[in-house]
Design a protein around this motif. Structure first.
Motif, PDB file in Angstrom:
ATOM      1  N   TYR A 146     -24.798 134.521 -77.669  1.00  0.00           N
ATOM      2  CA  TYR A 146     -23.713 135.043 -78.479  1.00  0.00           C
ATOM      3  C   TYR A 146     -23.216 136.362 -77.901  1.00  0.00           C
ATOM      4  O   TYR A 146     -23.972 137.112 -77.272  1.00  0.00           O
ATOM      5  CB  TYR A 146     -24.171 135.288 -79.920  1.00  0.00           C
ATOM      6  CG  TYR A 146     -24.417 134.032 -80.704  1.00  0.00           C
ATOM      7  CD1 TYR A 146     -23.356 133.314 -81.253  1.00  0.00           C
ATOM      8  CD2 TYR A 146     -25.709 133.559 -80.905  1.00  0.00           C
ATOM      9  CE1 TYR A 146     -23.579 132.157 -81.980  1.00  0.00           C
ATOM     10  CE2 TYR A 146     -25.939 132.408 -81.638  1.00  0.00           C
ATOM     11  CZ  TYR A 146     -24.874 131.717 -82.180  1.00  0.00           C
ATOM     12  OH  TYR A 146     -25.099 130.576 -82.895  1.00  0.00           O
TER      13      TYR A 146
ATOM     14  N   CYS B 187     -18.760 140.426 -81.073  1.00  0.00           N
ATOM     15  CA  CYS B 187     -18.054 139.623 -82.077  1.00  0.00           C
ATOM     16  C   CYS B 187     -18.865 138.435 -82.576  1.00  0.00           C
ATOM     17  O   CYS B 187     -18.398 137.707 -83.458  1.00  0.00           O
ATOM     18  CB  CYS B 187     -16.718 139.118 -81.522  1.00  0.00           C
ATOM     19  SG  CYS B 187     -16.872 137.869 -80.219  1.00  0.00           S
TER      20      CYS B 187
ATOM     21  N   THR C 296     -19.432 135.618 -81.326  1.00  0.00           N
ATOM     22  CA  THR C 296     -18.931 134.301 -80.948  1.00  0.00           C
ATOM     23  C   THR C 296     -19.855 133.675 -79.913  1.00  0.00           C
ATOM     24  O   THR C 296     -20.397 134.359 -79.046  1.00  0.00           O
ATOM     25  CB  THR C 296     -17.508 134.411 -80.370  1.00  0.00           C
ATOM     26  OG1 THR C 296     -16.661 135.011 -81.338  1.00  0.00           O
ATOM     27  CG2 THR C 296     -16.957 133.038 -80.012  1.00  0.00           C
TER      28      THR C 296
ATOM     29  N   CYS D 169     -18.236 138.411 -74.513  1.00  0.00           N
ATOM     30  CA  CYS D 169     -17.451 137.194 -74.259  1.00  0.00           C
ATOM     31  C   CYS D 169     -16.131 137.548 -73.593  1.00  0.00           C
ATOM     32  O   CYS D 169     -15.700 138.710 -73.576  1.00  0.00           O
ATOM     33  CB  CYS D 169     -17.210 136.440 -75.564  1.00  0.00           C
ATOM     34  SG  CYS D 169     -16.107 137.278 -76.716  1.00  0.00           S
TER      35      CYS D 169
ATOM     36  N   THR E 153     -12.559 129.865 -85.558  1.00  0.00           N
ATOM     37  CA  THR E 153     -13.513 130.632 -84.754  1.00  0.00           C
ATOM     38  C   THR E 153     -12.957 132.001 -84.420  1.00  0.00           C
ATOM     39  O   THR E 153     -13.659 133.020 -84.461  1.00  0.00           O
ATOM     40  CB  THR E 153     -13.866 129.871 -83.468  1.00  0.00           C
ATOM     41  OG1 THR E 153     -14.434 128.609 -83.801  1.00  0.00           O
ATOM     42  CG2 THR E 153     -14.849 130.660 -82.620  1.00  0.00           C
ATOM     43  N   GLU E 154     -11.666 132.040 -84.093  1.00  0.00           N
ATOM     44  CA  GLU E 154     -11.014 133.314 -83.782  1.00  0.00           C
ATOM     45  C   GLU E 154     -10.942 134.200 -85.017  1.00  0.00           C
ATOM     46  O   GLU E 154     -11.119 135.428 -84.925  1.00  0.00           O
ATOM     47  CB  GLU E 154      -9.609 133.047 -83.232  1.00  0.00           C
ATOM     48  CG  GLU E 154      -8.850 134.289 -82.804  1.00  0.00           C
ATOM     49  CD  GLU E 154      -9.511 135.032 -81.651  1.00  0.00           C
ATOM     50  OE1 GLU E 154      -9.261 136.241 -81.506  1.00  0.00           O
ATOM     51  OE2 GLU E 154     -10.292 134.401 -80.899  1.00  0.00           O
TER      52      GLU E 154
ATOM     53  N   ARG F 251     -14.519 135.703 -85.784  1.00  0.00           N
ATOM     54  CA  ARG F 251     -15.009 136.728 -84.876  1.00  0.00           C
ATOM     55  C   ARG F 251     -14.398 138.100 -85.172  1.00  0.00           C
ATOM     56  O   ARG F 251     -14.895 139.125 -84.686  1.00  0.00           O
ATOM     57  CB  ARG F 251     -14.751 136.347 -83.420  1.00  0.00           C
ATOM     58  CG  ARG F 251     -13.287 136.221 -83.028  1.00  0.00           C
ATOM     59  CD  ARG F 251     -13.132 135.845 -81.554  1.00  0.00           C
ATOM     60  NE  ARG F 251     -13.553 136.903 -80.691  1.00  0.00           N
ATOM     61  CZ  ARG F 251     -12.748 137.888 -80.264  1.00  0.00           C
ATOM     62  NH1 ARG F 251     -11.487 137.926 -80.648  1.00  0.00           N
ATOM     63  NH2 ARG F 251     -13.199 138.810 -79.463  1.00  0.00           N
TER      64      ARG F 251
ATOM     65  N   ASP G 113     -20.674 132.313 -85.409  1.00  0.00           N
ATOM     66  CA  ASP G 113     -20.109 131.077 -84.870  1.00  0.00           C
ATOM     67  C   ASP G 113     -21.220 130.035 -84.773  1.00  0.00           C
ATOM     68  O   ASP G 113     -21.879 129.889 -83.750  1.00  0.00           O
ATOM     69  CB  ASP G 113     -19.479 131.340 -83.500  1.00  0.00           C
ATOM     70  CG  ASP G 113     -18.935 130.062 -82.860  1.00  0.00           C
ATOM     71  OD1 ASP G 113     -18.759 129.064 -83.598  1.00  0.00           O
ATOM     72  OD2 ASP G 113     -18.684 130.067 -81.648  1.00  0.00           O
TER      73      ASP G 113
ATOM     74  N   GLU H  37     -19.924 126.380 -82.474  1.00  0.00           N
ATOM     75  CA  GLU H  37     -19.847 126.356 -81.003  1.00  0.00           C
ATOM     76  C   GLU H  37     -18.893 125.263 -80.544  1.00  0.00           C
ATOM     77  O   GLU H  37     -19.252 124.360 -79.791  1.00  0.00           O
ATOM     78  CB  GLU H  37     -21.230 126.167 -80.396  1.00  0.00           C
ATOM     79  CG  GLU H  37     -22.225 127.259 -80.764  1.00  0.00           C
ATOM     80  CD  GLU H  37     -23.550 127.104 -80.066  1.00  0.00           C
ATOM     81  OE1 GLU H  37     -23.775 127.773 -79.039  1.00  0.00           O
ATOM     82  OE2 GLU H  37     -24.379 126.291 -80.529  1.00  0.00           O
TER      83      GLU H  37
END
Length: 897
Positions: free
Chosen positions: A315, A319, A321, A338, A856-857, A860, A871, A874
């Protein structure tokens, strides 16, 4: 923190905002009827002599029974083992005994006096009424009584003969097993051999069920039906052994040929190819930046692999993610970032994800029921005092990024290095291979021809939007074949519309989903140490919004009989994701198979082999997200309480889901309780006005009338003030004094359209302080109006939402046996109208991958300690492995066609 509630149970706050504890809350179970109390059995053994003197003939001719009185000898051995009592019963007594559940229990227990007393009462009742079975008996029992003659059996087999009245109906195959040395027949359900009355299956000729088990665990089956086809043969036996067996039924109903599979695989690859290209593009951009940093061409760059096993999740430290491949890592402190965060740092648009420490204060039991807050709860921190400031973090001129500052978890010393998890170039080569497979020019139309036979669409009205053609939801029945509905389902699904499938349980075997059956299956096959964790459950109290510890037995009793607080306000409890494990198929394998077999459109929903379900494409050695099945058990009543309702508040799932209502139980309320509910609702309204939570602005006089109310006032005085106020409020239709009653189906659903989300969020932000959340406290701060999951829009708020913003949800009632498909990205809320047992499973369809990425965006960007931030899906990893697996399968199938 933990609080011991007087005479009840322990309560634990479960909020993600470090909630306090509930105090002074005393809750008591609702009153139960005497007939509903379960008596423990006495372990002393009592035997019945099966021989009936001058009884039914066992000859092949099947002659009529003798007119002489039949009798049975009942022997009761006393505790000292010296005295034996014998009692002779005539044929009419035997008929009474075996047609009365209570007398059967007394006959097998050491309750000699009670047994004889009840039998005497039955004799008198029989003498006064010619048809004694019509009183206090169900219609099924009456039918059994009319179709059965008095029990006459031989020592080993049940004999069928005409009744004395000439009725040609056969007798029930109920055996009265011997106690004179011959072995008893073992009940398949309880595995006991001392049962006296059993019914044997004439189909398998192997299994028998005692009358007690048949009536307790299979109330929907008559004795004749069990004789004709026992629960084991029906594949819905809920004995302990069968509930822990797999492979009893076929779970998958997907039956398509290779050509159809090829078309589905091509459809999957075609749907995912744009997202695969986007992942490749993002990595190519990062490679160009890395080439600029190192001063070489991108083709010369060698990206080192990160040491990561398949059972690990990587991760982003900023964030949260999931990282699927390319990322930047600190060589000193292993801080990982990320690519999305890298781009934001370079653009100077890194979002504030500081931890929020705002918490709801427990203001006491009286406050939750409309009273004044407790004195110690008046001091509380403000939201602004608890927000951490974000340290500035910028990129260098060449695009390189230094490790995060120390207060953000990094070391701020080293430059972040580009690394990868998958072999370098694997994703780009996969994209080329997938694109080439789709341009071979082959057409496969078998699937379209087979499934293109459209029937008249079954629709259910769920909204009344003006100038809209989507007020009706697609609602087919599963009783017929759904093959012809597959393309119709896709047409509705691809535009983000929910789908309701009716009668899905009619295709299942009929296994019992009563909570006590599942609990028995969990407890009986476990050792004492493991079993102890199932003796208590952590349920959510819907009024306080916190977890409470309660014994499993008490919870399930309340599911059927109801529970109340001291003031008779309904106590609404719910269990989320029960049993408390992600191994539902291991703990309840038979129920898991039954649920999967009932799933419609299994190309999408089958959690093991669904061809269009991206979640099943992950390799076996890769750590997978928990997609279910998951069981949700909750109390519920039809009336909308307005506070403490059994609800799942407005939220948006990260993936698609299908939810089936498996079992319901309706709880009735007394006149006294309904009066108390009405009185407390008025106090709630007065409290809302005092705290300026009303839906309309009232004059100072009317507001003062409500503020002056308190719980010590006489009901007549409150009613008088309310009536006066109601007469003066005719011009304020938004002020609702009485809750609107809804139907009596299992659950009430509200699902919003994706395009209405911005207006929905605007309404919630504008009216947020009119809602209550944990401990019934007003909502003071909104991080994200949907992902916070702290709002439930009642009927009044839905009316005002349509009036102010012109939007409304699809609203419908879910009935027993209906499956509700919820597309990813559609906010929804649920209110239980009865006690409900629902089972849901998540899946990821290719049509809604774009919504999974969008969510997901959004997740985060939430604060660090937000409940929805992690998240867990995935989705990018699913895209990669789904395309890879589909390419392999498609290549193999095209060679065989």
């Amino acid at each position: 923190m933990e609080v011991l509630v007087p005479g009840q149970r322990r309560l634990n706050c479960c909020s993600n905002n470090d909630l306090g504890e509930i105090s002074d809350v005393s809750m008591v179970p609702a009153k139960r009827k005497l007939s509903e109390i379960v008596h423990k059995r006495n372990e002393r053994s009592i035997s019945i002599d099966e021989e009936m003197k001058n009884g039914c003939s066992s000859s092949p001719t099947g002659s009529k029974p003798s007119s002489k009185k039949e009798h049975v000898t009942r022997k009761v051995k006393s505790s000292n083992g010296k005295r034996t009592l014998k009692k002779q019963f005539n044929a009419s007594d035997i008929e009474i005994i075996f047609q009365d559940d209570c007398l059967i229990n007394e006959l097998e227990e050491d309750g000699e006096f009670m047994f004889l007393t009840k039998l005497k009462q039955r004799r008198r009742s029989r003498g006064r009424r010619s048809d004694w079975g019509m009183t206090g008996r169900s219609s099924k029992d009456v039918e059994m009584k009319n179709s059965e003659s008095p029990l006459c059996t031989s020592s080993s087999t049940a004999v069928s003969s005409p009744s004395s009245s000439g009725d040609n109906n056969s007798r029930c195959a109920v055996r009265n097993t011997k106690s004179n040395g011959q072995s008893h027949i073992k009940c398949h359900q309880c595995m006991k051999m001392e049962r006296k009355a059993v019914v044997s299956c004439t189909t398998c000729k192997q299994n028998s069920y005692c009358i007690q088990c048949a009536k307790q665990w299979y109330p929907q089956l008559t004795v004749e039906e069990i004789e004709e086809l026992c629960p084991f043969c029906r594949k819905n036996c809920n004995c302990n052994r069968c509930l822990h067996s797999t492979g009893i039924i076929k779970t998958s109903n997907i039956d398509i040929g290779n050509c159809e599979k090829i078309e589905l695989l091509e459809y999957l690859i075609k749907s995912l190819l744009p997202f695969l290209k986007e992942i490749c593009k993002e990595q190519d951009q990062e490679m160009e930046i890395e080439a600029k940093i190192q001063g070489i061409s991108s083709s010369e760059i060698e990206v080192p692999l990160t040491l990561c096993s398949n059972d690990e999740r990587v991760y982003c430290n900023h964030c949260a993610t999931s990282i699927v491949d390319f990322h930047r890592s600190c060589p000193k402190c292993s801080y990982e970032l990320c690519l999305s965060c890298c781009q934001e740092i370079r653009k100077g648009s890194l979002k504030d994800r500081a931890e929020v420490k705002f918490q709801y204060k427990n203001k006491g039991y009286q406050y939750m029921h409309g009273g004044d807050p407790s004195p110690e709860s008046r001091l509380s921190k403000t939201f602004e005092d608890c927000i951490e400031s974000l340290t500035e973090w910028n990129a260098n001129g060449d695009g390189s990024i230094t490790c995060a500052p120390k207060d953000m978890g990094g070391c701020s010393d080293c430059m972040l290095e580009l690394k990868c998890i998958l072999p370098c170039g694997w994703i780009s080569s996969l994209e080329v291979k997938a694109r080439n497979l789709l341009i071979d020019g082959t057409e496969h139309t078998t699937l379209k021809q087979k499934r293109g036979e459209r029937r008249a669409q079954a629709l259910r009205k769920a909204a009344s939007r003006t100038s809209s053609d989507d007020n009706f939801l697609y609602c087919p029945a599963s009783t017929g074949s759904l093959e012809g509905d597959f393309l119709t389902f896709q047409r509705h699904w691809i535009i983000g519309e929910p789908v309701i499938v009716r009668d899905v349980l009619k295709k299942a075997t009929g296994l019992s989903w009563e909570p006590m059956v599942m609990w028995r299956a969990l407890c009986e096959n476990m050792d004492s140490e493991v079993n102890s964790k199932f003796l208590e459950v952590r349920a959510i109290d819907c009024l306080a919004g916190c977890e409470v510890e309660i014994s499993t037995l008490q919870f399930f009793e309340g599911y059927t009989l109801g529970r109340t607080y001291e003031n008779l306000w309904p106590e609404m409890l719910k269990l989320k994701d029960w049993p408390p494990s992600d191994k539902f198929d291991d703990l309840l394998p038979r129920h898991c198979d039954e649920f999967i077999s009932a799933l419609p459109f299994q190309e999408y929903t089958e959690p093991r082999t669904g061809m269009l379900n991206l979640a099943v494409k992950l390799p076996p050695d890769v750590l997978k997200p928990d997609m279910g099945p998951k069981t949700y058990i909750a109390y519920g009543i039809a009336e909308e309480l307005g506070r403490g309702d059994s609800v799942t508040k407005l939220h948006c799932d990260m993936s698609d889901a299908v939810n089936i209502l498996m079992h319901t139980a309706e709880v009735s309320s007394s006149i006294e309780q309904r009066f108390s509910i009405s009185r407390l609702k008025k106090l709630h309204k007065a409290q809302d006005v005092r705290e300026h939570l009303g839906s309309v602005k009232l004059g100072s006089y009317h507001a003062q009338q409500l503020v002056e109310w308190n719980e010590d006032m006489e009901t007549s005085e409150i009613d008088g003030r309310l009536q006066t106020l109601k007469n003066d409020l005719d011009d304020f239709p938004g002020f609702v004094l009485d809750a609107e009653k809804t139907g009596t189906s299992g659950a009430l659903w509200d699902i919003f359209r994706r395009q209405d989300v911005p207006k929905l969020e605007a309404y919630l932000r504008k009216h947020s302080e009119e809602f209550r959340h944990t401990f019934c406290s007003p909502v003071k701060q909104v991080i994200h109006p949907i992902h916070d999951q702290c709002f439930y829009l009642n009927s009044e708020h839905k009316r005002r939402l349509k009036e102010e913003y012109g939007i409304e949800p699809w609203t419908f009632e879910q009935r027993l046996g209906e499956a509700v498909f919820i597309p990813a990205g559609c906010p929804h809320q649920v209110r239980n109208l009865k006690s409900c047992t629902k089972v849901a499973v998540d899946f990821v369809s290719p049509e809604n991958v774009h919504e999974c990425l969008r969510l997901t965006e959004e997740f985060r960007r939430l604060p660090k300690n937000h409940r929805a931030r992690e998240d867990k899906l995935e989705i990018k990893k699913m895209i990669l492995y789904a395309v890879d697996q589909a390419v392999k399968d498609l290549e193999a199938m095209k060679l065989t066609v």
